[in-house]
Design a protein around this motif. Structure first.
Motif, PDB file in Angstrom:
ATOM      1  N   ALA A   1      -8.192  -7.035  -0.831  1.00 23.86           N
ATOM      2  CA  ALA A   1      -6.957  -6.537  -0.216  1.00 23.86           C
ATOM      3  C   ALA A   1      -6.985  -6.748   1.292  1.00 23.86           C
ATOM      4  CB  ALA A   1      -6.761  -5.061  -0.555  1.00 23.86           C
ATOM      5  N   ASP A   2      -8.126  -6.430   1.918  1.00 21.38           N
ATOM      6  CA  ASP A   2      -8.254  -6.601   3.369  1.00 21.38           C
ATOM      7  C   ASP A   2      -8.121  -8.066   3.768  1.00 21.38           C
ATOM      8  OD1 ASP A   2      -8.645  -3.887   3.602  1.00 21.38           O
ATOM      9  OD2 ASP A   2     -10.829  -4.022   3.749  1.00 21.38           O
TER      10      ASP A   2
ATOM     11  N   GLU B   1      -4.460  -9.283   3.549  1.00 24.09           N
ATOM     12  CA  GLU B   1      -3.675  -8.784   4.683  1.00 24.09           C
ATOM     13  C   GLU B   1      -4.063  -9.493   5.969  1.00 24.09           C
ATOM     14  OE1 GLU B   1      -2.995  -4.531   5.012  1.00 24.09           O
ATOM     15  OE2 GLU B   1      -3.765  -4.268   2.974  1.00 24.09           O
TER      16      GLU B   1
ATOM     17  N   PHE C   1      -4.115  -1.487  -0.616  1.00 25.00           N
ATOM     18  CA  PHE C   1      -3.270  -2.280   0.285  1.00 25.00           C
ATOM     19  C   PHE C   1      -2.429  -1.395   1.201  1.00 25.00           C
ATOM     20  CE2 PHE C   1      -4.125  -5.297  -3.087  1.00 25.00           C
ATOM     21  CZ  PHE C   1      -4.151  -6.533  -2.461  1.00 25.00           C
ATOM     22  N   ARG C   2      -2.095  -1.941   2.353  1.00 22.25           N
ATOM     23  CA  ARG C   2      -1.137  -1.313   3.260  1.00 22.25           C
ATOM     24  C   ARG C   2       0.169  -2.099   3.289  1.00 22.25           C
ATOM     25  NH1 ARG C   2      -6.167  -0.962   5.426  1.00 22.25           N
ATOM     26  NH2 ARG C   2      -6.920   1.129   5.937  1.00 22.25           N
ATOM     27  N   ILE C   3       0.289  -3.082   2.410  1.00 20.84           N
ATOM     28  CA  ILE C   3       1.512  -3.861   2.245  1.00 20.84           C
ATOM     29  C   ILE C   3       2.038  -3.605   0.833  1.00 20.84           C
ATOM     30  CG2 ILE C   3       0.883  -5.636   3.918  1.00 20.84           C
ATOM     31  CD1 ILE C   3      -0.069  -7.388   1.598  1.00 20.84           C
TER      32      ILE C   3
ATOM     33  N   ASP D   1       2.389 -10.824   3.334  1.00 17.78           N
ATOM     34  CA  ASP D   1       3.320  -9.722   3.592  1.00 17.78           C
ATOM     35  C   ASP D   1       3.486  -8.815   2.383  1.00 17.78           C
ATOM     36  OD1 ASP D   1       4.378 -10.436   6.326  1.00 17.78           O
ATOM     37  OD2 ASP D   1       4.809 -12.297   5.248  1.00 17.78           O
ATOM     38  N   ARG D   2       3.233  -9.340   1.182  1.00 12.87           N
ATOM     39  CA  ARG D   2       3.287  -8.532  -0.024  1.00 12.87           C
ATOM     40  C   ARG D   2       2.530  -9.265  -1.135  1.00 12.87           C
ATOM     41  NH1 ARG D   2       8.560  -6.578  -0.929  1.00 12.87           N
ATOM     42  NH2 ARG D   2       7.828  -5.826  -2.958  1.00 12.87           N
TER      43      ARG D   2
END
Length: 314
Positions: free
Chosen positions: A114-115, A118, A139-141, A123-124
């Motif tokens: 995930a890191d 990103e 994730f942060r997306i 973006d997704r």
């Protein structure tokens, strides 16, 4: 579709990309991959992607590490080419089983994936049937997880009389996931009860929870890797009086000699999706493939247009 969408195929599964593009009505975006003598990889986007909505399709399959690097390099190239948005389409997510720290001094590698995605500029993410749904939380997306159960269930209904079938979970951990199939097919559920005799011993099947005698068993799982657990469950069910055993799984990893083991086993058939390409050099007449390309195509169209994809979970 609008003319500001681009769909790129990685080298992992171009056939799936072509099917998706056919459903959407676009041509795959042209790219060039070069592997140098020092094993470095170059990816060049050969079309204009400035201010475009780009989807990169690259499931995790052999060679896994090369595929991951190719995906990250492609995403980075797209960001430097001024793509407006980049969506990583990962029908089979890399290192999805490495989702927790269950041994000392190990990596939670799914979180690392995930890191990396990103950091590369994704973006997704669009994926399917994560082994552990909590990977979405790494994730942060935005991450959309599709489920192949509706497609596999449609295939089963169209090709079989399911009146005398029972769905079987290979262990207690799979019992919750099998509910999606039971609800759609209106079938009973049985669970293989596994026990561990010692800290270093492999879990072994000791009992069946549910009625399977005289029925056709359908073992359901999210993926088939080496096939060892599947073959063991098949033989255990036969000893407990089932008429026949079939299996259904989303991701046909089929590592090592899995296909040979399935061919030689008592399994009558195995239904899988095409999230991962089957190895053409080892065909197996027992394996039935149903395509998830229409589902991914509909999701890509919904993401591109900004509409909801909740209807795809039907």
């Amino acid at each position: 579709m609008s003319d500001n969408i681009r769909i790129i195929s990685g080298s992992a599964h171009p056939d799936l990309t072509f099917k998706i593009c056919s459903h959407i009505g676009v041509e795959p975006c042209q790219t060039r991959q070069v592997r140098f003598s020092n094993e470095n990889i170059l990816v060049q986007i050969e079309e204009n992607v400035r201010e475009m909505d780009v989807f990169v399709i690259q499931p995790s399959c052999s060679p896994v590490s090369d595929g991951i690097m190719e995906l990250l390099i492609t995403i980075d190239a797209l960001k430097h080419a001024s793509a407006k948005r980049v969506t990583a389409v990962l029908p089979y997510f890399p290192y999805s089983r490495s989702d927790k720290k269950d041994k000392p001094r190990i990596s939670i590698t799914a979180r690392l994936m995930a890191d990396l995605l990103e950091a590369a500029g994704a973006d997704r993410v669009l994926t399917m049937d994560l082994h552990s749904p909590q990977v979405q939380g790494f994730f942060r997306i935005p991450v959309d997880q599709l489920l192949a159960a509706p497609i596999i269930c449609d295939h089963l209904r169209a090709t079989r009389n399911l009146d005398n079938y029972v769905l079987v979970a290979g262990d207690v951990g799979e019992a919750k996931e099998i509910g999606a199939y039971a609800n759609r097919l209106d079938l009973p559920i049985a669970i293989v009860d596994k026990r561990r005799d010692g800290d270093n011993e492999k879990p072994r099947a000791v009992n069946i929870v549910g009625d399977v005698a005289g029925k056709k068993a359908l073992i359901v799982d999210d993926e088939i890797a080496s096939g060892g657990t599947l073959i063991e469950a098949t033989e255990f069910l036969i000893k407990h009086g089932v008429v026949s055993v079939e299996a259904a799984a989303v991701h046909p990893v089929l590592s090592g000699n899995a296909i040979d083991r399935i061919t030689a086993s008592s399994l009558e058939s195995v239904v899988v999706s095409d999230t991962i390409p089957l190895r053409a050099e080892t065909p197996c007449g027992k394996i039935e493939v149903c395509s998830i390309a229409p589902l991914l195509a509909d999701a890509i169209k919904a993401i591109h247009s900004g509409s909801s994809i909740s209807q795809l979970f039907r």
